[in-house]
Enzyme design. Structure first.
Site, mmCIF file in Angstrom:
data_model
loop_
_atom_site.group_PDB
_atom_site.id
_atom_site.type_symbol
_atom_site.label_atom_id
_atom_site.label_comp_id
_atom_site.label_asym_id
_atom_site.label_seq_id
_atom_site.Cartn_x
_atom_site.Cartn_y
_atom_site.Cartn_z
ATOM 1 N N LYS A 36 0.915 -1.367 0.044
ATOM 2 C CA LYS A 36 -0.016 -0.076 0.042
ATOM 3 C C LYS A 36 0.867 1.161 -0.094
ATOM 4 O O LYS A 36 0.590 2.227 -0.866
ATOM 5 C CB LYS A 36 -0.929 0.032 1.289
ATOM 6 N N ARG A 89 -9.571 0.931 8.812
ATOM 7 C CA ARG A 89 -9.602 -0.629 9.043
ATOM 8 C C ARG A 89 -10.733 -1.242 9.729
ATOM 9 O O ARG A 89 -10.212 -2.475 10.154
ATOM 10 C CB ARG A 89 -8.194 -0.329 9.967
ATOM 11 N N ARG A 135 11.441 -6.559 4.833
ATOM 12 C CA ARG A 135 11.323 -5.002 4.669
ATOM 13 C C ARG A 135 12.130 -4.210 5.601
ATOM 14 O O ARG A 135 12.134 -4.468 6.588
ATOM 15 C CB ARG A 135 9.644 -4.650 5.124
ATOM 16 N N ARG A 171 10.906 -1.661 10.979
ATOM 17 C CA ARG A 171 9.643 -1.330 11.648
ATOM 18 C C ARG A 171 9.817 -2.286 12.716
ATOM 19 O O ARG A 171 9.740 -3.392 12.821
ATOM 20 C CB ARG A 171 8.509 -1.371 10.845
ATOM 21 N N ARG A 173 -0.779 -8.752 13.600
ATOM 22 C CA ARG A 173 -1.459 -7.743 12.690
ATOM 23 C C ARG A 173 -2.277 -8.404 11.503
ATOM 24 O O ARG A 173 -3.384 -8.013 11.398
ATOM 25 C CB ARG A 173 -0.146 -6.989 12.004
HETATM 26 P P1 AMP Z 1 0.327 0.660 9.386
HETATM 27 O O1 AMP Z 1 1.636 1.620 9.144
HETATM 28 O O2 AMP Z 1 -0.777 1.433 8.423
HETATM 29 O O3 AMP Z 1 0.651 -0.562 8.931
HETATM 30 O O4 AMP Z 1 0.044 1.042 10.755
HETATM 31 C C1 AMP Z 1 0.890 0.562 11.692
HETATM 32 C C2 AMP Z 1 0.042 0.529 13.276
HETATM 33 O O5 AMP Z 1 -0.638 1.935 13.423
HETATM 34 C C3 AMP Z 1 -1.011 -0.351 13.103
HETATM 35 O O6 AMP Z 1 -0.644 -1.873 13.338
HETATM 36 C C4 AMP Z 1 -1.911 -0.118 14.116
HETATM 37 O O7 AMP Z 1 -1.652 -0.331 15.428
HETATM 38 C C5 AMP Z 1 -1.890 1.614 13.957
HETATM 39 N N1 AMP Z 1 -2.841 1.994 12.859
HETATM 40 C C6 AMP Z 1 -2.652 2.604 11.532
HETATM 41 N N2 AMP Z 1 -4.005 2.897 11.023
HETATM 42 C C7 AMP Z 1 -4.878 2.306 11.887
HETATM 43 C C8 AMP Z 1 -6.173 2.345 11.946
HETATM 44 N N3 AMP Z 1 -6.798 2.866 10.753
HETATM 45 N N4 AMP Z 1 -6.856 2.123 12.797
HETATM 46 C C9 AMP Z 1 -6.235 1.519 14.314
HETATM 47 N N5 AMP Z 1 -5.111 1.764 14.455
HETATM 48 C C10 AMP Z 1 -4.182 2.060 13.277
#
Ligand code: AMP
Length: 215
Positions: free
Chosen positions: A8, A83, A122, A155, A166
């Site tokens: 993404k 999400r 990654r 990360r 996740r």
């Molecule tokens: P990402 O970078 O989008 O993979 O997000 C990393 C982490 O941030 C996720 O595993 C969640 O803990 C939190 N997070 C990001 N976007 C959301 C969302 N829309 N709702 C809830 N938690 C989020």
């Protein structure tokens, strides 16, 4: 939309440039808060490091604030949001009161085994957020970002146990959103188990067609 590791962020970076969109990624916003050591960052960090979702009210406030910093005509690209079904319904409301609407929704699909492998390979740039794969998409200079030469990092949530959590959260809370958006007529599903360039071309073709139709 799509599971972690579907690409993404990588594809989002191309789309942002091509369609001049403002990036709106709660994950990036949260990581910036964590890096700053703000109260919000401290609250979010525990959820993030264990692969859980940050509570909806925190996320919705972040998204609403970010939307309000944009000019009325500025397009935006949501990445990693919504999400949950509750977030998707809240987003409808946030957009409605601002007289805005979604024009395209992309679901990037990828099997869990491929995700586990990809995420363990990654590396990301903490500065510009570009991500690399040490096997399939390595940086030109080992360990350094092509764009700004920052030192690449893994990360914190790209550890095998956290990735599993996740994925579990994705299947339980996020995957059902495809059904929510199915009837909107805006949803494009993309096979994310292809080379980056092939996905990029497919995405651009589909979005160009969609946006041309919209005028
Ligand atoms: P990402 O970078 O989008 O993979 O997000 C990393 C982490 O941030 C996720 O595993 C969640 O803990 C939190 N997070 C990001 N976007 C959301 C969302 N829309 N709702 C809830 N938690 C989020």
């Amino acid at each position: 939309m799509g599971p972690p590791g579907a690409g993404k962020g990588t594809q989002g970076a191309y789309l942002q440039e091509r369609y001049e969109l403002h990036p709106l990624s709660p994950g990036d916003l949260l990581r910036a808060e964590v890096a700053r050591g703000s109260a919000l960052g401290k609250e979010a960090q525990g959820y993030m490091n264990s692969g859980k979702l940050v509570p909806d009210d925190v996320i919705l406030k972040l998204v609403a604030n970010e939307l309000d910093t944009l000019g009325e005509d500025r397009g935006f690209l949501l990445d990693g949001f919504p999400r949950t079904l509750a977030q998707a319904k809240a987003l409808d409301g946030l957009l409605l009161v601002r007289n805005r609407a979604l024009r395209a929704i992309v679901l990037m699909q990828l099997d869990d085994e491929v995700i586990l492998q990809r995420l363990s390979q990654r590396l990301v740039c903490p500065k510009c957020k570009l991500s690399y794969n040490v096997v399939d998409n390595p940086p030109q200079v080992e360990g350094r970002c092509d764009q700004d030469q920052s030192e690449l990092i893994q990360r914190q949530d790209d550890q095998p146990e956290v990735i599993r959590k996740r994925l579990e959260v994705y299947h339980e809370s996020t995957a059902p959103l495809a059904e929510y958006y199915e009837s909107s007529g805006l949803l494009d599903k993309i096979n994310a188990d292809q080379p980056i360039q092939a996905i990029k071309e497919q995405l651009q073709k589909r979005l160009d067609e969609r946006l041309k139709k919209d005028g």
